[in-house]
Design a protein around this motif. Structure first.
Motif, mmCIF file in Angstrom:
data_model
loop_
_atom_site.group_PDB
_atom_site.id
_atom_site.type_symbol
_atom_site.label_atom_id
_atom_site.label_comp_id
_atom_site.label_asym_id
_atom_site.label_seq_id
_atom_site.Cartn_x
_atom_site.Cartn_y
_atom_site.Cartn_z
ATOM 1 N N GLU A 55 50.375 53.909 33.392
ATOM 2 C CA GLU A 55 49.704 52.180 33.970
ATOM 3 C C GLU A 55 49.187 51.525 33.145
ATOM 4 O O GLU A 55 48.871 51.722 31.854
ATOM 5 C CB GLU A 55 48.920 52.963 35.205
ATOM 6 C CG GLU A 55 47.842 52.985 34.662
ATOM 7 C CD GLU A 55 45.925 54.099 35.761
ATOM 8 O OE1 GLU A 55 46.554 54.372 36.480
ATOM 9 O OE2 GLU A 55 45.097 53.637 35.573
ATOM 10 N N ALA A 56 49.695 50.423 33.248
ATOM 11 C CA ALA A 56 48.503 48.925 32.322
ATOM 12 C C ALA A 56 47.642 48.119 33.718
ATOM 13 O O ALA A 56 48.340 48.170 34.377
ATOM 14 C CB ALA A 56 49.326 48.696 31.937
ATOM 15 N N SER A 57 47.161 48.307 32.713
ATOM 16 C CA SER A 57 45.700 46.987 33.483
ATOM 17 C C SER A 57 46.019 45.910 32.748
ATOM 18 O O SER A 57 45.409 45.196 31.881
ATOM 19 C CB SER A 57 44.360 47.739 33.210
ATOM 20 O OG SER A 57 43.445 46.294 34.306
ATOM 21 N N SER A 58 45.324 44.802 33.699
ATOM 22 C CA SER A 58 45.443 43.343 33.257
ATOM 23 C C SER A 58 44.253 43.253 32.768
ATOM 24 O O SER A 58 43.642 44.036 32.727
ATOM 25 C CB SER A 58 46.035 42.101 34.184
ATOM 26 O OG SER A 58 44.559 42.676 34.903
ATOM 27 N N GLU A 59 44.410 41.912 31.614
ATOM 28 C CA GLU A 59 42.797 41.350 31.097
ATOM 29 C C GLU A 59 41.396 41.312 32.494
ATOM 30 O O GLU A 59 40.566 40.744 31.884
ATOM 31 C CB GLU A 59 42.772 40.782 30.390
ATOM 32 C CG GLU A 59 43.471 41.137 29.134
ATOM 33 C CD GLU A 59 43.999 39.698 27.610
ATOM 34 O OE1 GLU A 59 43.586 38.519 28.270
ATOM 35 O OE2 GLU A 59 44.721 40.273 27.452
ATOM 36 N N GLY A 60 41.946 40.792 33.108
ATOM 37 C CA GLY A 60 41.283 39.858 34.725
ATOM 38 C C GLY A 60 42.788 39.513 35.402
ATOM 39 O O GLY A 60 43.320 39.797 35.373
ATOM 40 N N ALA A 61 41.408 38.974 36.177
ATOM 41 C CA ALA A 61 42.103 38.197 37.313
ATOM 42 C C ALA A 61 41.575 36.985 37.883
ATOM 43 O O ALA A 61 40.661 36.904 37.781
ATOM 44 C CB ALA A 61 41.843 38.849 38.766
ATOM 45 N N PRO A 62 41.963 36.160 38.562
ATOM 46 C CA PRO A 62 41.708 34.796 38.559
ATOM 47 C C PRO A 62 40.698 34.859 39.961
ATOM 48 O O PRO A 62 40.182 33.189 39.466
ATOM 49 C CB PRO A 62 43.147 33.673 39.188
ATOM 50 C CG PRO A 62 43.731 34.828 39.564
ATOM 51 C CD PRO A 62 43.484 36.136 38.980
ATOM 52 N N SER A 63 40.339 35.285 40.352
ATOM 53 C CA SER A 63 39.045 35.663 41.556
ATOM 54 C C SER A 63 38.821 37.098 41.236
ATOM 55 O O SER A 63 38.930 37.696 41.998
ATOM 56 C CB SER A 63 40.170 35.400 42.624
ATOM 57 O OG SER A 63 39.207 35.412 43.638
#
Length: 188
Positions: A55-63
């Motif tokens: 698994e890998a996580s994004s740096e953030g989400a737009p909302s």
């Protein structure tokens, strides 16, 4: 935990050797050894198969909204389909992230693609919103100047005979009024 990872990796290698070996004797020996190790350590084939999942996580989400915005859901779905991964939303250090999981390195590539596309999408969204605000100001200012009085409406009408004479060819220069004046003088 590390010993367990080594054990799973060894069993996985033996199972792969059993599946891909063209020599039936070597394949059966590898399978027997893998099954023996699995019985001794109470490991199932599912446990071995799950070692391929990362698994890998994004740096953030737009909302960070409680209800996921439609544009974000659509982007996540496109990435899931394109990279053959699954995802879930998580909160990390006070901000929402998207966690992708799947086989091999696919989740890492999917998370990277999500981060890049999110930045591009948010930039385009800001530009679009700024353009909408700018055009709203202009149209509000033009409303008053677009009014025409009743007397001006009549003078803007052109009779059927004048329509044909008002055409300007591509090669001629000057204003349409000059052309019309010259054309009418030469015709009369």
């Amino acid at each position: 935990m590390e010993n367990n990872d080594k054990l799973l990796a060894k069993i996985k290698k033996l199972l792969n050797l059993a599946r891909k070996n063209t020599n039936s004797h070597d394949a059966s020996l590898a399978l027997e050894r893998a099954q023996k190790m699995m019985r001794e350590h109470r490991v199932t084939e599912t446990d071995v198969a799950l070692t391929e999942i990362s698994e890998a996580s994004s740096e953030g989400a737009p909302s960070n909204a409680n209800k996921t915005p439609r544009y974000m859901s659509m982007l996540i779905e496109i990435i899931r389909q394109a990279f053959g991964v699954q995802s879930y939303l998580a909160w990390r250090i006070g901000k929402r992230t998207v966690v992708f999981y799947g086989p091999d390195e696919r989740p890492e590539v999917a998370a990277y693609a999500f981060d890049v596309l999110t930045r591009q999408m948010m930039s385009a969204r800001r530009e679009f919103s700024a353009g909408q605000r700018g055009s709203a100001r202009v149209s509000a200012g033009q409303r008053g100047s677009a009014r025409v009085s009743a007397g001006q409406r009549g003078s803007a009408r052109v009779s059927a005979g004048q329509r044909g004479s008002a055409r300007v060819s591509a090669g001629q220069r000057g204003s349409a009024q000059e052309y019309q004046a010259n054309h009418l003088d030469s015709a009369g």
